[in-house]
Write a protein that holds these residues in place. Structure first.
Motif, PDB file in Angstrom:
ATOM      1  N   GLU A  54     122.956  40.803  59.828  1.00 37.29           N
ATOM      2  CA  GLU A  54     122.261  42.135  59.942  1.00 37.29           C
ATOM      3  C   GLU A  54     120.645  41.960  59.182  1.00 37.29           C
ATOM      4  O   GLU A  54     119.657  42.382  59.803  1.00 37.29           O
ATOM      5  CB  GLU A  54     122.714  43.419  59.711  1.00 37.29           C
ATOM      6  N   ALA A  55     120.528  41.192  58.187  1.00 34.15           N
ATOM      7  CA  ALA A  55     119.643  41.143  57.305  1.00 34.15           C
ATOM      8  C   ALA A  55     118.634  40.286  57.807  1.00 34.15           C
ATOM      9  O   ALA A  55     117.321  40.560  57.169  1.00 34.15           O
ATOM     10  CB  ALA A  55     119.907  41.066  55.886  1.00 34.15           C
ATOM     11  N   HIS A  56     119.033  39.119  58.593  1.00 31.47           N
ATOM     12  CA  HIS A  56     118.065  37.996  58.713  1.00 31.47           C
ATOM     13  C   HIS A  56     118.262  37.741  60.157  1.00 31.47           C
ATOM     14  O   HIS A  56     118.984  38.152  60.910  1.00 31.47           O
ATOM     15  CB  HIS A  56     118.409  36.649  57.805  1.00 31.47           C
ATOM     16  N   PRO A  81     110.151  35.282  51.544  1.00 30.42           N
ATOM     17  CA  PRO A  81     109.260  34.210  52.135  1.00 30.42           C
ATOM     18  C   PRO A  81     109.603  33.499  53.118  1.00 30.42           C
ATOM     19  O   PRO A  81     110.893  33.336  53.401  1.00 30.42           O
ATOM     20  CB  PRO A  81     109.142  33.351  50.719  1.00 30.42           C
ATOM     21  N   PRO A  82     108.938  32.834  53.900  1.00 32.62           N
ATOM     22  CA  PRO A  82     109.405  32.308  55.268  1.00 32.62           C
ATOM     23  C   PRO A  82     110.400  30.923  54.926  1.00 32.62           C
ATOM     24  O   PRO A  82     109.828  30.114  54.295  1.00 32.62           O
ATOM     25  CB  PRO A  82     108.087  31.709  55.932  1.00 32.62           C
ATOM     26  N   GLU A 109     110.617  31.376  67.171  1.00 31.80           N
ATOM     27  CA  GLU A 109     110.943  32.494  66.265  1.00 31.80           C
ATOM     28  C   GLU A 109     109.889  32.851  65.306  1.00 31.80           C
ATOM     29  O   GLU A 109     109.525  34.054  65.008  1.00 31.80           O
ATOM     30  CB  GLU A 109     112.584  32.694  65.926  1.00 31.80           C
ATOM     31  N   ALA A 110     109.600  31.813  64.511  1.00 32.25           N
ATOM     32  CA  ALA A 110     108.733  32.032  63.319  1.00 32.25           C
ATOM     33  C   ALA A 110     107.366  32.377  63.888  1.00 32.25           C
ATOM     34  O   ALA A 110     106.496  32.910  63.705  1.00 32.25           O
ATOM     35  CB  ALA A 110     108.711  30.595  62.613  1.00 32.25           C
ATOM     36  N   HIS A 117     103.917  28.769  58.773  1.00 31.38           N
ATOM     37  CA  HIS A 117     104.956  27.754  57.994  1.00 31.38           C
ATOM     38  C   HIS A 117     106.516  28.352  57.667  1.00 31.38           C
ATOM     39  O   HIS A 117     106.561  29.638  57.528  1.00 31.38           O
ATOM     40  CB  HIS A 117     104.191  27.107  56.777  1.00 31.38           C
ATOM     41  N   VAL A 118     107.226  27.576  57.795  1.00 35.31           N
ATOM     42  CA  VAL A 118     108.561  27.793  57.102  1.00 35.31           C
ATOM     43  C   VAL A 118     109.085  26.727  56.350  1.00 35.31           C
ATOM     44  O   VAL A 118     109.074  25.474  56.669  1.00 35.31           O
ATOM     45  CB  VAL A 118     109.547  27.626  58.419  1.00 35.31           C
TER      46      VAL A 118
END
Length: 162
Positions: A54-56, A81-82, A109-110, A117-118
């Motif tokens: 649920e959080a991510h 942070p990403p 999605e990002a 960036h991820v």
């Protein structure tokens, strides 16, 4: 939701994970062959709970056809942070493009979330995979025994604009 098909494989759907996926995702993490032997402590007792889902932004790759509904892999994107926090593909379907499909979906999605960036701290055996799918090595995360027995490579995905 996105789909991928080819003449030799059943269709694969990527969908948002739901709370009832938690046990399957936990089994996938704990059963990963990449975490056997000296790496076993990193996933021993690890749990992907409904609260985490649920959080991510957690997405699962699900098989269609005769294997309808089987979870083949998943990833978790943390926005701040990403970070690509988790990415697992079932051992018996590795090498079939599912990890690459999940990374492409994660980048989409990002981008939709406005990220440029991820970051990802890689499990050592997965480092070559991340390099092959376009991540750039940025450093090394130090070991944290006993859970993390060795240093791990750090990577960054650059998220191209639309």
């Amino acid at each position: 939701m996105s789909r991928r098909t080819s003449p030799t494989s059943p269709p694969i759907t990527i969908r948002r994970a739901v709370a009832k996926d938690a046990k399957r995702l936990t089994r996938l993490v704990r059963g990963s062959g990449a975490y056997e032997g000296k790496y076993a402590s990193a996933v021993a007792g690890y749990r992907v709970g409904p609260d985490y889902i649920e959080a991510h932004r957690v997405f699962v790759a699900v098989a269609g056809g005769e294997h309808d509904g089987r979870v083949l892999g998943f990833y978790s994107l943390v926005l701040a942070p990403p970070e690509l926090d988790l990415l697992f593909v079932a051992d018996d379907v590795q090498g079939r493009g599912i990890g690459r499909l999940l990374v492409a979906h994660m980048l989409s999605e990002a981008r939709a979330a406005g990220l440029d960036h991820v970051e990802v701290v890689s499990h050592l055996p997965a480092a070559d995979f991340y390099h092959r799918v376009g991540a750039v090595r940025t450093g090394t995360a130090p070991a944290n025994p006993p859970a993390v027995p060795g240093d791990r490579p750090e990577f960054e995905f650059r998220v191209p604009p639309e």
